[in-house]
Design a protein around this motif. Structure first.
Motif, PDB file in Angstrom:
ATOM      1  N   PRO A 164       0.799  -1.229   0.000  1.00 37.45           N
ATOM      2  CA  PRO A 164       0.000   0.000   0.000  1.00 37.45           C
ATOM      3  C   PRO A 164       0.837   1.287   0.000  1.00 37.45           C
ATOM      4  O   PRO A 164       0.475   2.262  -0.669  1.00 37.45           O
ATOM      5  CB  PRO A 164      -0.816  -0.118   1.292  1.00 37.45           C
TER       6      PRO A 164
ATOM      7  N   THR B  56       2.520   1.637  -3.442  1.00 36.55           N
ATOM      8  CA  THR B  56       1.474   1.943  -4.419  1.00 36.55           C
ATOM      9  C   THR B  56       1.037   3.398  -4.307  1.00 36.55           C
ATOM     10  O   THR B  56       0.793   4.068  -5.319  1.00 36.55           O
ATOM     11  CB  THR B  56       0.256   1.017  -4.209  1.00 36.55           C
TER      12      THR B  56
ATOM     13  N   THR C 214      -4.976   0.641   1.474  1.00 34.03           N
ATOM     14  CA  THR C 214      -4.355   1.119   0.238  1.00 34.03           C
ATOM     15  C   THR C 214      -5.086   2.337  -0.295  1.00 34.03           C
ATOM     16  O   THR C 214      -4.458   3.315  -0.737  1.00 34.03           O
ATOM     17  CB  THR C 214      -4.366   0.003  -0.832  1.00 34.03           C
TER      18      THR C 214
END
Length: 199
Positions: A19, A22, A151
């Motif tokens: 997460p 990302t 996330t």
């Protein structure tokens, strides 16, 4: 819900989906100007990825059986794939270039391969197929939802994440998580061979 199953699933998904990493990539891909577009892309990508993982996790084994593929073969091949993913996490340099203007990045590259890539899809099948009770299935489901929820939050706060962790922090975290993922991959391979030999 079983805590051990949940922690195992959450750790695996957290490492593969990453997460924090990302969120940094998301921040680099979309300009900061249009906040509404950033929110739409983050929510859309998260929903697509979660649905893919849950559908693939629950029906993937039946699909494999229809093709004559044993789940233990998937454990071995999936473990090898996860190990390759871990190897890339540890050794590969991530280059991010910021794009200008509105682009729909929700499917590619956000959902596939970042949020619901081959590693995450394989892990989803392995965990759901390995769940022997309803409590274990709920634990895996909760791990998927919490990982994607986290996330989404980090993508929406990606500007702050970038300032707090920075590139060096992301490099350290990515390599550390890669080592954990490599160990998880070897465990899948070991279980697959063990189950095949005991048949």
């Amino acid at each position: 819900m079983e805590l051990t199953t949940f922690l195992n699933a959450f750790t695996g998904f957290f490492v593969i989906i990453d997460p924090i990493g990302t969120a940094l990539i998301f921040h680099a891909l979309l300009p900061e100007g249009d906040k509404r577009h950033r929110v739409i892309m983050a929510v859309k990508a998260t929903l697509i990825s979660a649905v893919l993982l849950l559908v693939f996790g629950n029906f993937g084994e039946a699909f494999l059986n229809s093709l004559g593929i044993n789940i233990n073969a998937l454990r071995i091949s999936g473990g090898l794939l996860l190990f390759f993913t871990a190897f890339n996490l540890i050794t590969r340099e991530v280059k991010m270039t910021q794009s200008e203007g509105k682009q729909d990045i929700s499917v590619y590259p956000l959902s596939i391969p970042l949020l619901a890539g081959p590693g995450a899809l394989t892990l989803s099948i392995l965990l759901f197929s390995g769940a022997e009770t309803a409590a274990q299935e709920i634990s895996v489901l909760a791990a998927v939802i919490i990982t994607y929820g986290l996330t989404l939050v980090l993508m929406l706060l990606s500007g702050y994440v970038k300032r707090v962790i920075g590139k060096t922090g992301d490099e350290i975290l990515r390599r550390f998580l890669g080592v954990i993922l490599a160990a998880l991959a070897i465990q899948f391979i070991y279980d697959g061979f063990n189950n095949m030999l005991s048949l």
